[in-house]
Design an enzyme around this catalytic site. Structure first.
Site, short mmCIF file in Angstrom:
data_model
loop_
_atom_site.label_atom_id
_atom_site.label_comp_id
_atom_site.label_asym_id
_atom_site.label_seq_id
_atom_site.Cartn_x
_atom_site.Cartn_y
_atom_site.Cartn_z
N GLU A 59 -5.50 -5.02 10.29
CA GLU A 59 -4.02 -3.47 10.79
C GLU A 59 -4.28 -3.22 12.14
O GLU A 59 -4.99 -2.29 11.81
CB GLU A 59 -4.18 -2.79 9.75
CG GLU A 59 -3.97 -3.40 8.29
CD GLU A 59 -3.52 -2.55 7.60
OE1 GLU A 59 -2.13 -2.50 6.36
OE2 GLU A 59 -3.83 -1.68 7.67
N ASN A 70 0.87 -1.48 0.26
CA ASN A 70 0.24 0.26 0.39
C ASN A 70 1.08 1.17 0.17
O ASN A 70 1.42 1.84 1.35
CB ASN A 70 -0.50 0.07 1.49
CG ASN A 70 -1.67 1.11 1.54
OD1 ASN A 70 -1.83 2.55 0.52
ND2 ASN A 70 -2.17 1.23 2.83
N TRP A 71 0.85 1.99 -1.66
CA TRP A 71 1.58 2.96 -1.55
C TRP A 71 1.24 4.53 -1.21
O TRP A 71 2.06 5.19 -0.84
CB TRP A 71 1.82 3.00 -3.18
CG TRP A 71 2.84 2.00 -2.86
CD1 TRP A 71 3.76 0.69 -3.32
CD2 TRP A 71 3.21 1.92 -5.07
NE1 TRP A 71 4.38 0.09 -4.13
CE2 TRP A 71 3.94 0.36 -5.29
CE3 TRP A 71 3.02 3.13 -5.76
CZ2 TRP A 71 4.38 0.63 -6.59
CZ3 TRP A 71 3.89 3.15 -7.30
CH2 TRP A 71 4.33 1.51 -7.15
N GLY A 75 3.03 -0.97 4.79
CA GLY A 75 3.63 0.28 3.58
C GLY A 75 4.18 1.09 3.73
O GLY A 75 5.01 0.11 2.79
N GLY A 76 4.96 1.75 4.37
CA GLY A 76 6.49 2.21 4.31
C GLY A 76 7.52 1.61 3.46
O GLY A 76 8.12 1.09 2.74
#
Ligand code: 13P
Length: 252
Positions: free
Chosen positions: A168, A9-10, A234-235
């Site tokens: 999450e 997930n950018w 994510g990151g």
């Protein structure tokens, strides 16, 4: 046997130059991926650019959100499920805690979006998770049940054969604090048991990803838990080598 699934997930990161560099890195290492499904979810504005830059069929595309409205029309600024499908997306992330907290998305909107995504032939990556305060005050399971039940009551248990769930914990997102493998496993098993009350066969087949500060160094231990079937990243998905390392940690 569930096939593990890792998605990146950018979030709202990137530019054409950044994506060209990232996807070139992913292209060059995609051949190493085996026994794991992989997707990347760029910002909607860059989905088409990302698709044209991807030279491998091994990495699928997903979106991070979509309109609740199923039909085209006068909805300024929105993008529909059918448009995402048209752009080549296979997945769409729905109910991410950032959408819930920052944009006020409700359980019922999210449930409608899940139905609209399914109708358009997209696979929803449906996110659930508790805040730190909810965990500490002992209402974690009821929060997650409520989030799950909203979608279940709209789409029905059978639809979960075409839905990915992402657990999450909000307190682990972007904080560097990861749920321990045991903490995550407990919730994953709880989610599966809730689904199993309705249909044990569907429950056994549902892929449940973990998301929240997954890094190359902690991925293997998390993904080694019996009910954790990969991750929503994510990151670390913004670095090709880190993302590939995490994907490889999920391989069976
Ligand atoms: P981080 O991996 O940056 O903690 O983000 C997790 C997430 O929210 C993925 O959807």
């Amino acid at each position: 046997m569930r096939k593990p699934f890792v998605a990146g997930n950018w979030k709202m990161h990137g530019s054409k130059a950044f994506i060209l560099n990232l996807v070139t890195g992913l292209n060059s290492r995609a051949g190493e991926l085996e026994g794991v499904d992989v997707a990347i979810c760029p910002p909607s504005l860059y989905i088409d650019f990302t698709k044209r830059t991807l030279s491998t069929g091994v990495i699928a595309l997903g979106a991070q959100n979509m309109a609740e409205e199923p039909h085209q029309g006068a909805f300024t600024g929105e993008g529909s499920a059918s448009m995402l499908k048209d752009l080549g997306c296979r997945y769409v992330i729905l109910g991410h805690s950032e959408r819930r907290a920052i944009y006020g998305e409700t359980d019922s909107e999210i449930a409608n979006k899940v139905q609209v995504a399914l109708d358009a032939g997209l696979t929803p990556i449906f996110c659930v998770g508790e805040t730190l305060q909810e965990r500490e005050s002992g209402v974690m399971k009821s929060v997650i049940s409520t989030q799950l039940e909203a979608v279940l009551s709209t789409v029905g248990i059978a639809a979960f054969s075409s839905i990915v769930i992402a657990y999450e914990p909000v307190w682990a997102i972007g904080t560097g604090v990861t749920a321990t493998p045991e903490q995550a496993q407990e919730v994953h098993a709880f989610i599966r048991s809730k689904l199993a009350e309705l249909d044990p066969v569907i429950a056994e087949g549902v892929v449940i990803q973990y998301g929240g500060s997954v890094k190359p160094g902690n991925a293997k231990e998390l993904f080694g838990q019996p009910d954790i079937d990969g991750g929503l990243i994510g990151g670390a998905s913004l670095d090709a080598d880190d993302f590939i390392a995490i994907c490889k940690a999920a391989e069976i």
